[in-house]
Scaffold this motif. Structure first.
Motif, PDB file in Angstrom:
ATOM      1  N   TYR A   1      11.079 -20.726 -23.455  1.00 36.29           N
ATOM      2  CA  TYR A   1       9.660 -20.817 -23.155  1.00 36.29           C
ATOM      3  C   TYR A   1       8.955 -21.449 -24.350  1.00 36.29           C
ATOM      4  CZ  TYR A   1      10.365 -18.074 -18.974  1.00 36.29           C
ATOM      5  OH  TYR A   1      10.792 -17.656 -17.742  1.00 36.29           O
ATOM      6  N   ASN A   2       8.306 -22.582 -24.092  1.00 30.97           N
ATOM      7  CA  ASN A   2       7.727 -23.388 -25.156  1.00 30.97           C
ATOM      8  C   ASN A   2       8.832 -23.735 -26.154  1.00 30.97           C
ATOM      9  OD1 ASN A   2       5.141 -23.308 -23.948  1.00 30.97           O
ATOM     10  ND2 ASN A   2       4.817 -21.267 -24.806  1.00 30.97           N
ATOM     11  N   TYR A   3       8.822 -23.169 -27.347  1.00 31.67           N
ATOM     12  CA  TYR A   3       9.843 -23.519 -28.342  1.00 31.67           C
ATOM     13  C   TYR A   3      10.691 -22.317 -28.752  1.00 31.67           C
ATOM     14  CZ  TYR A   3       7.166 -27.792 -28.525  1.00 31.67           C
ATOM     15  OH  TYR A   3       6.532 -28.960 -28.178  1.00 31.67           O
ATOM     16  N   THR A   4      10.711 -21.297 -27.902  1.00 21.52           N
ATOM     17  CA  THR A   4      11.476 -20.089 -28.212  1.00 21.52           C
ATOM     18  C   THR A   4      12.559 -19.865 -27.166  1.00 21.52           C
ATOM     19  OG1 THR A   4       9.520 -19.077 -29.225  1.00 21.52           O
ATOM     20  CG2 THR A   4      11.346 -17.614 -28.611  1.00 21.52           C
ATOM     21  N   TYR A   5      13.801 -19.782 -27.637  1.00 19.10           N
ATOM     22  CA  TYR A   5      14.928 -19.541 -26.733  1.00 19.10           C
ATOM     23  C   TYR A   5      15.084 -18.048 -26.470  1.00 19.10           C
ATOM     24  CZ  TYR A   5      16.772 -24.286 -26.815  1.00 19.10           C
ATOM     25  OH  TYR A   5      16.937 -25.631 -26.651  1.00 19.10           O
ATOM     26  N   LYS A   6      15.433 -17.719 -25.241  1.00 16.32           N
ATOM     27  CA  LYS A   6      15.783 -16.355 -24.895  1.00 16.32           C
ATOM     28  C   LYS A   6      17.208 -16.086 -25.369  1.00 16.32           C
ATOM     29  CE  LYS A   6      14.495 -14.803 -20.833  1.00 16.32           C
ATOM     30  NZ  LYS A   6      14.335 -14.679 -19.372  1.00 16.32           N
ATOM     31  N   SER A   7      17.532 -14.827 -25.571  1.00 12.50           N
ATOM     32  CA  SER A   7      18.883 -14.472 -25.984  1.00 12.50           C
ATOM     33  C   SER A   7      19.876 -14.845 -24.895  1.00 12.50           C
ATOM     34  CB  SER A   7      18.974 -12.972 -26.268  1.00 12.50           C
ATOM     35  OG  SER A   7      20.305 -12.575 -26.428  1.00 12.50           O
ATOM     36  N   LYS A   8      20.946 -15.478 -25.298  1.00 12.82           N
ATOM     37  CA  LYS A   8      21.996 -15.876 -24.353  1.00 12.82           C
ATOM     38  C   LYS A   8      22.568 -14.666 -23.614  1.00 12.82           C
ATOM     39  CE  LYS A   8      26.527 -18.123 -24.403  1.00 12.82           C
ATOM     40  NZ  LYS A   8      27.531 -18.784 -25.269  1.00 12.82           N
ATOM     41  N   ASP A   9      22.586 -13.508 -24.276  1.00 11.58           N
ATOM     42  CA  ASP A   9      23.151 -12.303 -23.679  1.00 11.58           C
ATOM     43  C   ASP A   9      22.381 -11.859 -22.436  1.00 11.58           C
ATOM     44  OD1 ASP A   9      25.023 -12.265 -25.687  1.00 11.58           O
ATOM     45  OD2 ASP A   9      23.903 -10.855 -26.941  1.00 11.58           O
ATOM     46  N   GLN A  10      21.134 -12.267 -22.327  1.00 14.36           N
ATOM     47  CA  GLN A  10      20.335 -11.875 -21.162  1.00 14.36           C
ATOM     48  C   GLN A  10      20.860 -12.476 -19.868  1.00 14.36           C
ATOM     49  OE1 GLN A  10      16.033 -12.146 -21.625  1.00 14.36           O
ATOM     50  NE2 GLN A  10      16.276 -12.271 -23.853  1.00 14.36           N
ATOM     51  N   PHE A  11      21.650 -13.539 -20.001  1.00 20.45           N
ATOM     52  CA  PHE A  11      22.108 -14.243 -18.800  1.00 20.45           C
ATOM     53  C   PHE A  11      23.551 -13.912 -18.421  1.00 20.45           C
ATOM     54  CE2 PHE A  11      18.944 -16.924 -20.945  1.00 20.45           C
ATOM     55  CZ  PHE A  11      17.987 -16.976 -19.946  1.00 20.45           C
ATOM     56  N   GLY A  12      24.245 -13.182 -19.283  1.00 24.51           N
ATOM     57  CA  GLY A  12      25.623 -12.844 -18.967  1.00 24.51           C
ATOM     58  C   GLY A  12      26.536 -14.056 -18.997  1.00 24.51           C
ATOM     59  N   ASP A  13      27.659 -13.936 -18.316  1.00 23.62           N
ATOM     60  CA  ASP A  13      28.666 -15.004 -18.338  1.00 23.62           C
ATOM     61  C   ASP A  13      28.202 -16.283 -17.665  1.00 23.62           C
ATOM     62  OD1 ASP A  13      30.351 -13.296 -19.634  1.00 23.62           O
ATOM     63  OD2 ASP A  13      31.466 -12.699 -17.849  1.00 23.62           O
ATOM     64  N   PHE A  14      27.244 -16.170 -16.727  1.00 22.90           N
ATOM     65  CA  PHE A  14      26.916 -17.359 -15.944  1.00 22.90           C
ATOM     66  C   PHE A  14      26.246 -18.452 -16.776  1.00 22.90           C
ATOM     67  CE2 PHE A  14      22.901 -15.054 -15.215  1.00 22.90           C
ATOM     68  CZ  PHE A  14      21.966 -16.067 -15.371  1.00 22.90           C
ATOM     69  N   PHE A  15      25.679 -18.106 -17.951  1.00 21.15           N
ATOM     70  CA  PHE A  15      25.104 -19.143 -18.818  1.00 21.15           C
ATOM     71  C   PHE A  15      26.196 -20.139 -19.211  1.00 21.15           C
ATOM     72  CE2 PHE A  15      23.698 -21.125 -22.686  1.00 21.15           C
ATOM     73  CZ  PHE A  15      22.327 -21.237 -22.563  1.00 21.15           C
TER      74      PHE A  15
END
Length: 271
Positions: free
Chosen positions: A134-148
């Motif tokens: 969002y804008n220039y801040t990435y969400k934690s990859k862990d929030q998406f599980g394996d599907f990321f």
């Protein structure tokens, strides 16, 4: 007749380092001189190298090639060839879809100049997507599980998507909120059985205003780039009816500077 490794390399057009690697992988077993450790290949070993080239062309791994050359019965060998047929059918499916995808991409790229800042009514393609920044801040990859990671493995069918909420675009004079993520058309998600869950957003095919916008270098993206599209919507008796999405088409270096071309769909309904 025996041949040195350089001669074999020349005969079969196989690099010397590759020949040494094949030896480590038990594909060939050349004789070695006791005095200087030179390798010597006879016609029998060269035949194995030729067979190796043949079966590598079938996309067999070196371990599979070793089994074929030294261990497999006729039945096991036929099983491997039968499995290759399924493998090639899957590859054909993949590259048929990839060719189709690239043709669409070609058309989009060649139409950039024609569509730049111009607006047309069209149907938004049905897609799945999720936003990871969002804008220039990435969400934690862990929030998406394996599907990321799984989605990353399906480039180029997965595309870079921008998401702009309706409230943000309506307040674009003093708001620049937007998100970036990954999207895939439903057709490809179905074909490859891409994993989906409750965090994946679904956009059905809806009437939309389509345009291509151009942003410049870092920090230059603004929701005001969609002013002309919003004026088109109002002028033609429509209203915005949901979240705006778009694809990053190209990042290029032009004589007048760095440019990012983004195709955008603005969902609309008639007033």
């Amino acid at each position: 007749m025996e041949y040195k490794i350089g001669e074999v390399s020349n005969i079969l057009n196989i690099p010397i380092d590759t020949l040494r690697y094949y030896e480590k992988k038990n594909i060939v077993h050349p004789k070695k001189s006791a005095n200087n450790n030179y390798r010597f290949y006879d016609a029998w070993e060269i035949n194995y190298l030729i067979e190796c080239k043949k079966f590598r062309s079938y996309d067999f791994s070196l371990s599979e090639v070793e089994d074929i050359l030294y261990h497999d019965s006729l039945t096991k060998f036929m099983d491997k060839i039968d499995d290759r047929q399924s493998y090639f059918e899957e590859r054909l499916k993949y590259y048929t879809l990839l060719m189709e995808k690239n043709q669409v991409y070609q058309h989009s790229l060649h139409s950039i100049k024609k569509n730049l800042w111009e607006c047309t009514l069209t149907e938004h393609p049905e897609i799945y997507y999720f936003i990871h920044r969002y804008n220039y801040t990435y969400k934690s990859k862990d929030q998406f599980g394996d599907f990321f990671d799984i989605w990353l493995g399906y480039f180029p069918f997965v595309e870079t998507i921008i998401e702009i909420q309706e409230e943000a675009i309506l307040n674009r004079d003093h708001c620049n909120e937007h998100g970036w993520g990954f999207a895939i058309k439903k057709r490809y998600a179905d074909a490859f059985q891409i994993p989906l869950n409750e965090k994946i957003k679904h956009v059905e095919s809806v009437k939309s205003v389509y345009t291509v916008i151009c942003a410049g270098d870092k920090g230059s993206f603004s929701l005001q780039l969609l002013d002309k599209a919003m004026s088109f919507i109002e002028k033609h008796g429509y209203k915005l009816s949901g979240t705006i999405t778009g694809n990053l088409l190209a990042r290029v270096h032009e004589p007048d500077g760095y440019q990012r071309y983004i195709e955008v769909w603005l969902p609309v309904t008639k007033l």
